[in-house]
Structures are given as structure tokens and as C-alpha cells.
Design a protein around this motif. Structure first.
Motif, mmCIF file in Angstrom:
data_model
loop_
_atom_site.group_PDB
_atom_site.id
_atom_site.type_symbol
_atom_site.label_atom_id
_atom_site.label_comp_id
_atom_site.label_asym_id
_atom_site.label_seq_id
_atom_site.Cartn_x
_atom_site.Cartn_y
_atom_site.Cartn_z
ATOM 1 N N ARG A 21 0.831 -1.210 0.000
ATOM 2 C CA ARG A 21 0.000 0.000 0.000
ATOM 3 C C ARG A 21 0.860 1.253 0.000
ATOM 4 O O ARG A 21 0.559 2.228 -0.692
ATOM 5 C CB ARG A 21 -0.908 -0.019 1.229
ATOM 6 N N LYS A 22 1.977 1.247 0.741
ATOM 7 C CA LYS A 22 2.833 2.418 0.790
ATOM 8 C C LYS A 22 3.476 2.697 -0.571
ATOM 9 O O LYS A 22 3.593 3.857 -0.996
ATOM 10 C CB LYS A 22 3.928 2.207 1.833
ATOM 11 N N CYS A 23 3.900 1.651 -1.248
ATOM 12 C CA CYS A 23 4.491 1.850 -2.571
ATOM 13 C C CYS A 23 3.480 2.408 -3.565
ATOM 14 O O CYS A 23 3.804 3.273 -4.381
ATOM 15 C CB CYS A 23 5.071 0.523 -3.098
ATOM 16 N N GLN A 24 2.237 1.937 -3.512
ATOM 17 C CA GLN A 24 1.203 2.452 -4.419
ATOM 18 C C GLN A 24 0.867 3.902 -4.106
ATOM 19 O O GLN A 24 0.594 4.686 -5.017
ATOM 20 C CB GLN A 24 -0.045 1.576 -4.324
ATOM 21 N N GLU A 25 0.846 4.273 -2.818
ATOM 22 C CA GLU A 25 0.587 5.657 -2.464
ATOM 23 C C GLU A 25 1.676 6.578 -2.990
ATOM 24 O O GLU A 25 1.411 7.751 -3.277
ATOM 25 C CB GLU A 25 0.487 5.795 -0.937
ATOM 26 N N ARG A 26 2.889 6.079 -3.130
ATOM 27 C CA ARG A 26 3.983 6.893 -3.657
ATOM 28 C C ARG A 26 4.070 6.850 -5.182
ATOM 29 O O ARG A 26 5.011 7.402 -5.760
ATOM 30 C CB ARG A 26 5.304 6.422 -3.051
ATOM 31 N N GLY A 27 3.112 6.210 -5.786
ATOM 32 C CA GLY A 27 3.078 6.178 -7.252
ATOM 33 C C GLY A 27 3.827 5.031 -7.886
ATOM 34 O O GLY A 27 4.114 5.081 -9.095
ATOM 35 N N GLY A 28 4.150 3.995 -7.117
ATOM 36 C CA GLY A 28 4.865 2.857 -7.694
ATOM 37 C C GLY A 28 4.291 1.551 -7.192
ATOM 38 O O GLY A 28 3.143 1.486 -6.734
ATOM 39 N N ARG A 29 5.085 0.510 -7.249
ATOM 40 C CA ARG A 29 4.738 -0.821 -6.742
ATOM 41 C C ARG A 29 5.965 -1.420 -6.072
ATOM 42 O O ARG A 29 7.065 -0.862 -6.164
ATOM 43 C CB ARG A 29 4.242 -1.724 -7.863
ATOM 44 N N MET A 30 5.745 -2.555 -5.407
ATOM 45 C CA MET A 30 6.883 -3.242 -4.815
ATOM 46 C C MET A 30 7.783 -3.802 -5.937
ATOM 47 O O MET A 30 7.320 -4.107 -7.040
ATOM 48 C CB MET A 30 6.393 -4.380 -3.910
ATOM 49 N N ALA A 31 9.090 -3.879 -5.633
ATOM 50 C CA ALA A 31 10.063 -4.256 -6.665
ATOM 51 C C ALA A 31 9.750 -5.638 -7.228
ATOM 52 O O ALA A 31 9.467 -6.586 -6.467
ATOM 53 C CB ALA A 31 11.479 -4.240 -6.091
ATOM 54 N N MET A 32 9.809 -5.731 -8.586
ATOM 55 C CA MET A 32 9.478 -6.993 -9.277
ATOM 56 C C MET A 32 10.599 -7.283 -10.291
ATOM 57 O O MET A 32 10.488 -6.901 -11.479
ATOM 58 C CB MET A 32 8.116 -6.868 -9.987
ATOM 59 N N PRO A 33 11.695 -7.891 -9.850
ATOM 60 C CA PRO A 33 12.786 -8.200 -10.797
ATOM 61 C C PRO A 33 12.336 -9.261 -11.819
ATOM 62 O O PRO A 33 11.919 -10.349 -11.431
ATOM 63 C CB PRO A 33 13.911 -8.734 -9.903
ATOM 64 N N ARG A 34 12.447 -8.929 -13.129
ATOM 65 C CA ARG A 34 11.897 -9.799 -14.162
ATOM 66 C C ARG A 34 12.998 -10.554 -14.954
ATOM 67 O O ARG A 34 12.670 -11.433 -15.746
ATOM 68 C CB ARG A 34 11.042 -8.997 -15.133
ATOM 69 N N ASP A 35 14.237 -10.203 -14.680
ATOM 70 C CA ASP A 35 15.321 -10.925 -15.363
ATOM 71 C C ASP A 35 16.556 -10.858 -14.482
ATOM 72 O O ASP A 35 16.565 -10.230 -13.419
ATOM 73 C CB ASP A 35 15.602 -10.351 -16.765
ATOM 74 N N ARG A 36 17.652 -11.514 -14.984
ATOM 75 C CA ARG A 36 18.873 -11.604 -14.199
ATOM 76 C C ARG A 36 19.536 -10.243 -14.030
ATOM 77 O O ARG A 36 20.080 -9.945 -12.969
ATOM 78 C CB ARG A 36 19.842 -12.588 -14.872
ATOM 79 N N ARG A 37 19.450 -9.394 -15.049
ATOM 80 C CA ARG A 37 20.091 -8.081 -14.972
ATOM 81 C C ARG A 37 19.473 -7.238 -13.859
ATOM 82 O O ARG A 37 20.197 -6.637 -13.059
ATOM 83 C CB ARG A 37 19.972 -7.371 -16.324
#
Length: 338
Positions: free
Chosen positions: A228-244
Motif C-alpha cells: 500500500r505504501k508503494c502504491q501511495e507513492r506512485g509505484g509498486r513493490m520491486a518486481m525483478p523480471r530478469d537476471r540483470r
């Protein structure tokens, strides 16, 4: 004979006055003050008895022995003769008895005096009790009508005031609705500004990888609170989608908490179905970095541990209880214009 004439004169005069007085009372007074008139008639009769008492109380006018005779038959004859000759009972040339010829009678205390008070003239037109009651009822009805009129005026005034109040309330309701709309607009602008500020803060203070920005928040929240805090700041929780992205986040978190080892929440969980991990935006996880060790391989929590966190020393993923409080990592998209 002269004595009898005098007797007839005073006796008849007394009866005539008594008759006239009774007739006047019956005609004009109508019995309204019977008590007082009765007392006055008693006084008149007493006076007449005093006027004629000289004959019956004195024996100087009668022959010797006559005063001791029985007067029943004589009194009856005198009454009849007086009624027959009321107007001519006194012969011509007979002088009326003087005050000196009458014997002095000593009056007892409480007797009626000779001089009576003059009666006040009675009104010729007397108002009856019915008229008084009628006038009283009319006056009361007039007062009630005036009071009802005042109540009607007050009711009309109250209606006008209530109408004005309702009009003011309607205007106030319209202003309240307008104010609520403005408050919603301000709240929405505040949220947008907060998101914009969060996105700018994440990109300026955090790590930029391509068009994404990452920022660690050193405050303890459970998994739902961190999301909820990340969405209030205009983002989301970190979602790493690849190795980089995974290696970039691991180096950033390690440097942030160096030399300690503190895990941070990632936007990965299997709350909807056990073993089926999804990102915080609802998409399926395309890359995993589970900890692999012969003593403890992840994930090992089963249905009890459904939320994923990254360790700050090596960047491996661990499954944890979702209600555990720890630091969290937010992700911002620099392409989004808020």
C-alpha cells in the motif's frame, strides 16, 4: 264620637299608606330587594301603631270603664267602616290630634326611630342576570377571537421563517455538495502530487535501471502495508523480471544495508494459489532467485509462508510469513506521466 273619628282617621290613613307602599314595591321593585322592603314595611307599621296607640293606651278619651271592655266587635266594625269610607272618614272641622295630646311613650333601646333614612332612587331600567351573563360570554368570545387571531399571525410568521430557513438550508446543501466536490478534487490532486513526489524521489535518491527506478524504505511494514505504501507513492513493490534487474537490485540492497544483513520485501507472493507465484501487479513471475543450500533450500514454508523477501548480503529470495514486519523495496516507472 270625636275620639272614634280620630281613630278612624289614623287607622284608615295607616292602611292607605300601607296599601300604596305595597303596590309601589310590587310594581317597581319586582321583589329584587325583598329583605330591605320588608324591614321598611315593618317600620311603617310600627309608626302607624304609634300614631294610633294614644287611643288604646289612654282612658282619658273614653268613658270610665270603656277601656276595660272587650274590643273584638268594636275593632271589626272600625275596620269595615274604614274600608268603606277611606276618603271621607274625617268629618269637617275636626282638628287632627296634636303631638301634645298623645301620651309620652318612653322608647326602648333598639326601637325604630321616627325619622327614617331617605331611600336612594332605584334605576328605572335594571339589567337582568341573563344580560350580564350574555355580555360576559360575548366579552370572553371577543378575547378568544383576538387570541386566535394572534395565534394565526404567529403561525403565518413561523411558516415564513421556516420557508426562509428551508431556502437557506437548500443553498447550504448546494454549497456543501460543491465543497465536497472540491475536497475530492483536492484529495485527488494530493494523491497525484504524492505519487509524483514519490516517483521523483525514487528516481533521484534510488537506483535507476533502464526506465525503472528502485528505492529502499527503511521502515518496517508487513507485506500488505508495504504494498500500500508503494502504491501511495506512485509505484509498486520491486518486481525483478530478469537476471540483470536481479543483480542490480542485489548490489543496491547490499550497499544500502552494509555491513548488516536485513531482508526487504519484494513484490512476489503465492497467496492466491500455493506454488503459483505472481508479481504485485498480478502477472506471473518469470524469474526466480531462490536460496539454494544443502541445509535450507527455499521455498520451504508451504502454505504458512507465502510472501517473498530478498536478503541484503547475497540477494537470494526467501519465503516468509506475510505478517512479518521488515523493510521494503519500491519500483517506479519513469515513463509514466502522473
Amino acid at each position: 264620637m270625636k275620639c272614634l273619628d280620630h281613630v278612624f282617621q289614623y287607622f284608615c290613613c295607616g292602611l292607605g299608606r300601607f296599601w300604596i307602599t305595597s303596590l309601589w314595591e310590587a310594581r317597581w321593585l319586582g321583589g329584587k330587594k325583598a329583605g330591605r322592603k320588608e324591614r321598611e314595611r315593618e317600620r311603617e307599621r310600627e309608626r302607624e301603631r304609634e300614631k294610633c296607640g294614644w287611643f288604646f293606651s289612654s282612658s282619658s278619651f273614653l268613658p270610665s270603664g270603656v277601656g276595660r271592655l272587650k274590643m273584638g266587635a268594636v275593632t271589626t266594625s272600625l275596620a269595615l267602616l274604614c274600608l268603606c269610607s277611606l276618603g271621607s272618614c274625617v268629618p269637617a272641622g275636626t282638628p287632627p290630634p296634636t303631638q301634645a295630646s298623645q301620651p309620652d311613650v318612653k322608647k326602648a333601646r333598639g326601637d325604630v326611630p321616627d325619622i327614617l333614612p331617605v331611600n336612594e332612587p332605584e334605576p328605572t331600567h335594571l339589567t337582568s342576570d341573563f344580560e350580564n351573563s350574555y355580555n360576559y360570554v360575548l366579552s370572553r368570545l371577543a378575547g378568544m377571537d383576538q387570541a386566535i387571531h394572534k395565534l394565526n399571525v404567529g403561525h403565518y410568521t413561523l411558516d415564513v421563517k421556516v420557508g426562509q430557513l428551508m431556502e437557506h438550508l437548500s443553498r447550504m446543501d448546494a454549497k456543501v455538495v460543491e465543497l465536497e466536490d472540491k475536497i475530492r478534487d483536492v484529495y485527488q490532486h494530493s494523491k497525484d502530487n504524492r505519487k509524483q513526489m514519490g516517483r521523483l524521489e525514487g528516481c533521484q535518491k534510488g537506483l535507476r535501471v533502464g526506465y525503472k527506478c528502485y528505492l529502499v524504505y527503511n521502515s518496517y511494514e508487513d507485506y500488505a502495508g508495504a504494498s500500500r505504501k508503494c502504491q501511495e507513492r506512485g509505484g509498486r513493490m520491486a518486481m525483478p523480471r530478469d537476471r540483470r534487474e536481479q543483480e542490480a537490485l542485489a548490489d543496491y540492497v547490499k550497499s544500502f544495508f552494509h555491513p548488516g544483513n536485513w531482508p526487504v520485501w519484494l513484490g512476489v507472493n503465492d497467496l492466491s494459489a500455493e506454488g503459483q507465484y505472481i508479481y504485485d501487479d498480478g502477472t506471473r513471475v518469470s524469474y526466480f532467485q531462490w536460496r539454494k543450500h544443502f541445509l535450507s533450500s527455499q521455498p520451504d514454508g508451504g502454505k504458512r509462508e507465502n510472501c517473498v523477501a530478498m536478503s541484503s548480503d547475497d540477494g537470494d529470495w526467501w519465503d516468509h510469513y506475510c505478517d512479518r514486519a521488515m523493510n521494503y523495496l519500491c519500483e517506479f516507472d519513469d515513463r509514466v506521466a502522473l
